[in-house]
Scaffold this motif. Structure first.
Motif: not given
Ligand code: NAD
Length: 421
Positions: A34, A79, A151
């Protein structure tokens, strides 16, 4: 010498991680497709609000939408989003497509660590072969795989990335050693060495599925309590006095983790010819809750839906973050609209541009304007002015408090009716 790290996918997970590595003195690169996001980050603006301008500028990070930057990395951390499609089937296309890009630029000896939530087998059986094909290198010899689930909890400024124990696994002992050392150097809470990549993948998926199920149970109890005519909050307060009662609360399960990850387990089971039941039941209940919430509001109105003006407060999938992806608040709005109500929405975390794109009519807490105020995502701005929210309801109207956060007596003393899940 410290390794050069490249984070691929600079969203809610990738950006704070990049910051943590840069702060610990690693040369840190960030790659994202992006271009708009890259431009904003370079200017010191993080639209996810995970990092502020000071944090973005206090360290050196090199952001780029040019995949050549990957060639410099010793460790590549993936990620990428892992959503589901319209049929609730895992959509691995962002992870696969990024793996192709990384494969094209992979350096010999590099380690590729996946942090996305996936089903067991994704890293070694799907991503590894893509990297091999694109790079012409051999997995386990020329480059190595790892998995370390993220997490973090978006919007949570206490449990930030370095303060949460990191589960770490590599495809072999040596890779696991390198990764444990790497993550230990930035994660102050320490690392948990998992015995295999599949164990680490499974551990992450079940953490979120467990939460989904616990909330689903509370939602079912809330619906039953409502039918019985008792308050869920009172029931839970009484039950919570037992030492081993788990303090979960009913609510809407949206976003792209808790409500999505269980489907990854369902799919893995399906691939192996096994049927799941408990996981599916939790999903069914939680997916139905936006309609149940809308029904509670509609049943409480003392005007017909066609005459009702309603204000919905908080459109994001949870409080204090700007993320509207898979938000169940939006579903509540749509159910109310389908019943004929005039619905206005308010959310200090959602830009006017986005609200316009979603074709929403905006409203605000103006005195005595609404037949019902529906308080969904409890942003801190709302909690700072509870009286303002109450006053926005016409006398005799409904204040719907999804999470039972506002004092019932205060609302009733103000001449409004109180309804909660
Ligand atoms: N958001 C959370 O709180 C959270 C917490 C724990 C785990 N996770 C998991 O972490 C993963 C990432 O989630 P997120 O919330 O950071 O997602 P996100 O959507 O915020 O960010 C993902 C980023 O990846 C980029 N991207 C997409 N395709 C790409 C490609 N082919 N190449 C390079 N960049 C690409 C996007 O532009 C985006 O900036 C998911 O698997 C999610 O389930 C998220």
């Amino acid at each position: 010498m410290k390794e050069t790290i490249c984070i691929v996918g600079l969203g809610y997970v990738g950006l704070p991680l990049a910051h943590a590595f840069a702060k610990a003195g690693y040369e840190t690169l960030g790659y994202d497709i992006a271009e708009k996001r890259i431009g904003e980050l370079r200017r010191g603006h993080d639209r996810t609000r995970e990092l502020n301008e000071k944090q973005l500028k206090e360290v050196t990070m090199t952001f780029s939408a040019d995949s050549e930057i990957l060639e410099r990395a010793d460790i590549i951390i993936m990620a990428l989003p892992t959503p589901v499609d319209a049929e609730n089937k895992p959509d691995l296309s962002p992870v696969e497509s990024a793996s192709k890009t990384v494969g094209k630029h992979l350096k010999k000896g590099a380690i590729v660590v996946y942090e996305s939530t996936v089903y067991p087998g994704t890293t070694e059986e799907i991503c590894g072969p893509i990297l091999e094909k694109e790079s012409g290198l051999v997995c386990g010899k020329d480059f190595f795989l790892g998995y370390s689930p993220e997490r973090i909890n978006p919007g949570d400024k206490e449990h930030t990335v370095t303060k949460i124990v990191k589960v770490v696994a590599g495809q072999d002992e040596k890779t696991t050693d390198v990764l444990c050392e790497l993550y230990s150097s930035v994660i102050t809470a320490g690392v948990h060495r998992a015995p295999s990549v599949k164990v680490a993948e499974m551990a992450k998926a079940i953490e979120n599925a467990q939460r989904d199920l616990n909330i689903a149970f509370m939602n079912e109890i809330a619906l039953l309590s409502n039918k019985i005519g008792i308050k869920t909050k009172d029931v839970l307060a009484a039950a919570a006095t037992k030492w081993n009662f788990l303090p979960f609360k009913p609510g809407l399960v949206g976003g792209h983790c808790i409500g999505v990850d269980p489907y990854y387990l369902v799919e893995k089971a399906r691939q192996l010819g096994m049927e799941t039941h408990v996981i599916d039941a939790g999903r069914q209940i939680n997916d139905r809750m936006s309609k149940e919430v809308a029904m509670q509001v509609l049943n409480a109105l003392d005007v017909s839906p066609a005459k009702a003006r309603i204000l919905v407060l908080g459109l994001t999938f949870k409080e204090n973050i700007p993320d509207t992806r898979n938000s169940k608040s939006m579903d509540v709005v749509h159910h109310l609209q389908s019943a004929g109500c005039a619905v206005e929405v308010n959310d200090p975390y959602v830009s006017d541009e986005e609200l316009k794109r979603m074709e929403m009519t905006t409203g605000a807490c103006e005195e005595n304007r609404y037949d019902a105020v529906v308080f969904l995502a409890p942003h801190r701005e709302y909690l700072a002015d509870v009286q303002g929210m109450i006053n926005a309801v016409k006398k005799g109207g409904v204040f719907y408090d999804l999470k039972s956060l506002v004092d019932r007596d205060t609302i009733e003393r103000a001449g409004r009716r109180y309804v909660a899940l």
